[in-house]
Design an enzyme around this catalytic site. Structure first.
Site, PDB file in Angstrom:
ATOM      1  CG  ASP A   1      -1.804  -1.159   1.395  1.00  0.00           C
ATOM      2  OD1 ASP A   1      -1.315  -2.301   1.255  1.00  0.00           O
ATOM      3  OD2 ASP A   1      -2.993  -0.969   1.692  1.00  0.00           O
TER       4      ASP A   1
ATOM      5  CD  GLU B   1      -7.031   0.518   0.413  1.00  0.00           C
ATOM      6  OE1 GLU B   1      -8.202   0.454   0.056  1.00  0.00           O
ATOM      7  OE2 GLU B   1      -6.640   0.338   1.569  1.00  0.00           O
TER       8      GLU B   1
ATOM      9  CG  HIS C   1      -9.304   3.456   2.200  1.00  0.00           C
ATOM     10  ND1 HIS C   1     -10.303   3.907   3.030  1.00  0.00           N
ATOM     11  CD2 HIS C   1      -8.328   2.999   3.010  1.00  0.00           C
ATOM     12  CE1 HIS C   1      -9.942   3.739   4.289  1.00  0.00           C
ATOM     13  NE2 HIS C   1      -8.743   3.175   4.311  1.00  0.00           N
TER      14      HIS C   1
ATOM     15  CG  HIS D   1      -0.666   0.174   5.692  1.00  0.00           C
ATOM     16  ND1 HIS D   1      -0.752   1.539   5.552  1.00  0.00           N
ATOM     17  CD2 HIS D   1      -1.625  -0.323   4.886  1.00  0.00           C
ATOM     18  CE1 HIS D   1      -1.721   1.849   4.719  1.00  0.00           C
ATOM     19  NE2 HIS D   1      -2.275   0.720   4.294  1.00  0.00           N
TER      20      HIS D   1
HETATM   21 FE   FE2 Z   1      -6.979  -0.857   3.147  1.00  0.00          FE
END
Ligand code: FE2
Length: 256
Positions: free
Chosen positions: A9, A40, A69, A176
């Site tokens: 991400d 995203e 998202h 993350h």
């Molecule tokens: Fe997410």
């Protein structure tokens, strides 16, 4: 053998800029054939916009995957019509723009990239386990890579085992934080619970620390602010045989 780079991400402007600076070098140094980036969170203030997607594509992404998202920015909904954009495939049928998977034509071979979202501790989308069964019936390349955007490690592990020998790779995203459990399941399927992120290292998942601490201390709603400072890049490189779809090796990258 081909080499696929998956970048976790990308968070905000700082993440996009750091990736733009480093990605061509990473691809060159590691002989990368295909690059997937989860985008995203790439827009400032969350979601994905035309500007942030452009930045990721210009930096060298072939496919951008998303997650919870994906549709945060109403002004950028039409971006999901682009061939390089993938959104979670398990949104309920009928009301969702874009596609849950894309087939990349690489000339002598092709690669399918599927995006799915978990439902444990997340929005109640359609069941990702039954959805992937449906999708796999439609795909006729052996080279299939899945971005499983999910919160619960148990759900991600279960998906990895469920797809063992059925796909070339399962990459967990959304939390993350890069996990150290990369492996080849069943001698075929590359797997990692979470690839990690691209963004400021001194942060809570890419956003400023103080508001997050206050949220947990006082249980009041807070506004998340993009963190700043030195960035990291988390990703994985998967080596796979494009004739059989078998992955032979997965390694993590973590760049400060
Ligand atoms: Fe997410």
């Amino acid at each position: 053998m081909k080499r696929l780079l998956f970048i976790g991400d990308v968070v905000g402007k700082a993440g996009c800029e750091f990736l733009a600076e480093k990605l061509s070098g990473i691809k060159h140094d590691n002989n990368i054939d295909i690059t997937i980036v989860n985008g995203e969170n790439s827009a400032q203030g969350n979601g994905i916009t035309h500007a942030s997607a452009d930045m990721l594509i210009r930096a060298g992404a072939d496919i951008i995957t998303t997650g919870n998202h994906a549709f945060r920015r109403k002004e950028a909904m039409d971006i999901f019509e682009e061939e390089y954009m993938v959104r979670p495939a398990n949104y309920p049928e009928g009301g969702c723009v874009g596609s849950g998977y894309r087939i990349l034509d690489m000339g002598a071979y092709s690669v399918a990239v599927i995006n799915l979202m978990g439902t444990a501790l997340m929005e109640p989308l359609d069941n990702p386990f039954t959805k992937i069964d449906e999708i796999l019936e439609d795909i006729d390349t052996p080279n299939i890579f899945v971005d499983f955007h999910a919160e619960a490690t148990s759900e991600k592990k279960a998906m990895g085992h469920y797809l063992t020998s059925r796909v070339s790779g399962v990459f967990g995203t959304h939390t993350h934080v890069q996990t150290a459990d990369e492996c080849i399941l069943g001698g075929h399927t590359a797997y990692i619970t979470d690839v990690g992120m691209v963004g400021p290292e001194h942060s809570c998942l890419g956003v400023e620390v103080e508001p997050v601490i206050n949220m947990f201390r006082f249980r009041m709603p807070v506004r998340f602010l993009e963190a700043s400072g030195k960035c990291i890049i988390c990703g994985t490189i998967t080596q796979f045989d494009e004739k059989s779809g078998k992955s032979h090796k997965m390694e993590r990258i973590f760049i400060r």
